[in-house]
Design a protein around this motif. Structure first.
Motif, PDB file in Angstrom:
ATOM      1  N   LEU A  18      -2.698  13.306  23.237  1.00 27.57           N
ATOM      2  CA  LEU A  18      -3.554  14.339  22.642  1.00 27.57           C
ATOM      3  C   LEU A  18      -3.187  14.657  21.197  1.00 27.57           C
ATOM      4  CD1 LEU A  18      -3.899  16.836  25.644  1.00 27.57           C
ATOM      5  CD2 LEU A  18      -5.295  14.845  25.067  1.00 27.57           C
ATOM      6  N   TYR A  23      -6.382  15.215  18.962  1.00 31.19           N
ATOM      7  CA  TYR A  23      -7.060  16.438  19.408  1.00 31.19           C
ATOM      8  C   TYR A  23      -6.257  17.682  19.017  1.00 31.19           C
ATOM      9  CZ  TYR A  23      -8.672  20.048  22.675  1.00 31.19           C
ATOM     10  OH  TYR A  23      -9.125  21.218  23.219  1.00 31.19           O
ATOM     11  N   SER A  67      -6.294  18.479  15.306  1.00 27.52           N
ATOM     12  CA  SER A  67      -7.568  19.040  14.841  1.00 27.52           C
ATOM     13  C   SER A  67      -7.697  20.505  15.229  1.00 27.52           C
ATOM     14  CB  SER A  67      -8.747  18.235  15.389  1.00 27.52           C
ATOM     15  OG  SER A  67      -8.870  18.377  16.801  1.00 27.52           O
ATOM     16  N   LYS A  68      -7.197  20.867  16.398  1.00 30.81           N
ATOM     17  CA  LYS A  68      -7.248  22.266  16.830  1.00 30.81           C
ATOM     18  C   LYS A  68      -6.281  23.123  16.015  1.00 30.81           C
ATOM     19  CE  LYS A  68     -10.325  22.383  20.162  1.00 30.81           C
ATOM     20  NZ  LYS A  68     -11.516  23.268  20.096  1.00 30.81           N
ATOM     21  N   ASN A  85     -14.010  18.989  15.726  1.00 34.54           N
ATOM     22  CA  ASN A  85     -13.218  20.167  16.072  1.00 34.54           C
ATOM     23  C   ASN A  85     -12.854  21.044  14.881  1.00 34.54           C
ATOM     24  OD1 ASN A  85     -13.283  19.239  18.716  1.00 34.54           O
ATOM     25  ND2 ASN A  85     -11.324  18.186  18.549  1.00 34.54           N
ATOM     26  N   ASN A 128      -8.276  11.173  24.457  1.00 32.32           N
ATOM     27  CA  ASN A 128      -6.975  11.054  25.118  1.00 32.32           C
ATOM     28  C   ASN A 128      -6.536   9.596  24.989  1.00 32.32           C
ATOM     29  OD1 ASN A 128      -4.723  11.113  26.726  1.00 32.32           O
ATOM     30  ND2 ASN A 128      -5.730  11.990  28.514  1.00 32.32           N
ATOM     31  N   THR A 176     -14.740  18.151  21.083  1.00 29.92           N
ATOM     32  CA  THR A 176     -14.594  16.967  21.922  1.00 29.92           C
ATOM     33  C   THR A 176     -13.131  16.563  21.955  1.00 29.92           C
ATOM     34  OG1 THR A 176     -15.482  14.747  22.334  1.00 29.92           O
ATOM     35  CG2 THR A 176     -14.997  15.326  20.046  1.00 29.92           C
ATOM     36  N   LEU A 177     -12.812  15.597  22.791  1.00 33.41           N
ATOM     37  CA  LEU A 177     -11.412  15.244  23.029  1.00 33.41           C
ATOM     38  C   LEU A 177     -11.266  13.737  23.160  1.00 33.41           C
ATOM     39  CD1 LEU A 177      -8.918  16.990  25.405  1.00 33.41           C
ATOM     40  CD2 LEU A 177      -9.377  14.549  25.721  1.00 33.41           C
ATOM     41  N   MET A 219     -12.073  13.477  15.620  1.00 29.66           N
ATOM     42  CA  MET A 219     -11.532  14.753  16.068  1.00 29.66           C
ATOM     43  C   MET A 219     -11.695  15.827  14.992  1.00 29.66           C
ATOM     44  SD  MET A 219     -10.436  14.615  19.233  1.00 29.66           S
ATOM     45  CE  MET A 219     -12.083  13.930  19.314  1.00 29.66           C
TER      46      MET A 219
END
Length: 233
Positions: A149, A152, A155-156, A110, A92, A89-90, A106
């Protein structure tokens, strides 16, 4: 191939499933939180290939009970050949507006949800299996980053590092672990992050790429974070 994929109810995960089920030798358990969207996935898949083996399962990788999921997978598959960790999920939101709960959300969705999925399915994976994590160019070192972001992308980036760690931790078991750091594809998540941006890559194109790489990428790569982007975002 016996394949488990998360985040299968929309976007590139949805499209990857539709590509995978075109071959009867692929059996797919498709996990997602939306039962309605999973039903739609099953209906479309059945129309494309009436003989396909597809099990749509409503499941939240963060909150639901793996003690019920694992027996379900084992009963139908015996062993898992490919795990595609696509759910995510994201948020913003400007960095100074982000709360600790935003960052926690996040990381839960993620990273930690994928950790739980991998830990619970690893006992069903044999030599030659492939774990494919779906990352993001937002978390790719050296890539252009975008306002809003931070949580996000962080987390990625964590998922990317987890990929590298697990590839070498499970090298002796000959289980390969890779990550595709996706650039933009025209999905609901992209619309949320960049409402006015139109990607040159359609969701079905990226879905096919993911499906193909899941089936063959571990023959060539292990522990790799591979950027998949013609543009940034």
């Amino acid at each position: 191939m016996n394949i488990v994929i998360t985040g299968a109810s929309s976007g590139v995960g949805f499209e990857a499933v539709l590509d995978l089920i075109l071959k009867n030798e692929n059996k797919v358990i498709a996990l997602a939180r939306s039962e309605d969207k999973l039903q739609r996935l099953y209906e479309i898949a059945s129309s494309l290939n009436p003989d396909c083996t597809l099990y749509p399962v409503k499941f939240d990788i963060v909150h639901d009970d793996y003690l019920s999921l694992v027996p379900f997978v084992e009963e139908r598959f015996g062993q898992v050949d490919i795990l595609i960790n696509n759910a995510g999920t994201l948020i913003n939101k400007a960095f100074d507006k982000l709360s600790q709960l935003d960052f926690a959300e996040m990381l839960q969705n993620n990273l930690l949800g994928h950790v739980k999925m991998i830990q619970h399915l690893l006992p069903l994976m044999k030599a030659g299996s492939h774990i494919l994590n779906i990352g993001s160019m937002g978390g790719f070192q050296g890539s252009v980053k975008f306002p809003g972001l931070a949580a996000y992308s962080a987390s990625k980036a964590a998922l990317h590092t987890l990929t590298e760690c697990l590839a070498y931790e499970y090298e002796d078991r000959q289980i390969k672990v890779n990550c595709l750091a996706l650039g933009s594809a025209q999905t609901e998540m992209l619309d949320k992050a960049f409402p006015d941006y139109e990607s040159p890559v359609m969701a079905f194109e990226m879905g096919k790429y993911i499906a193909d790489f899941a089936l063959t990428g571990h023959k060539f790569f292990n522990g790799k974070i591979l950027p998949v982007a013609v543009t940034t975002p």
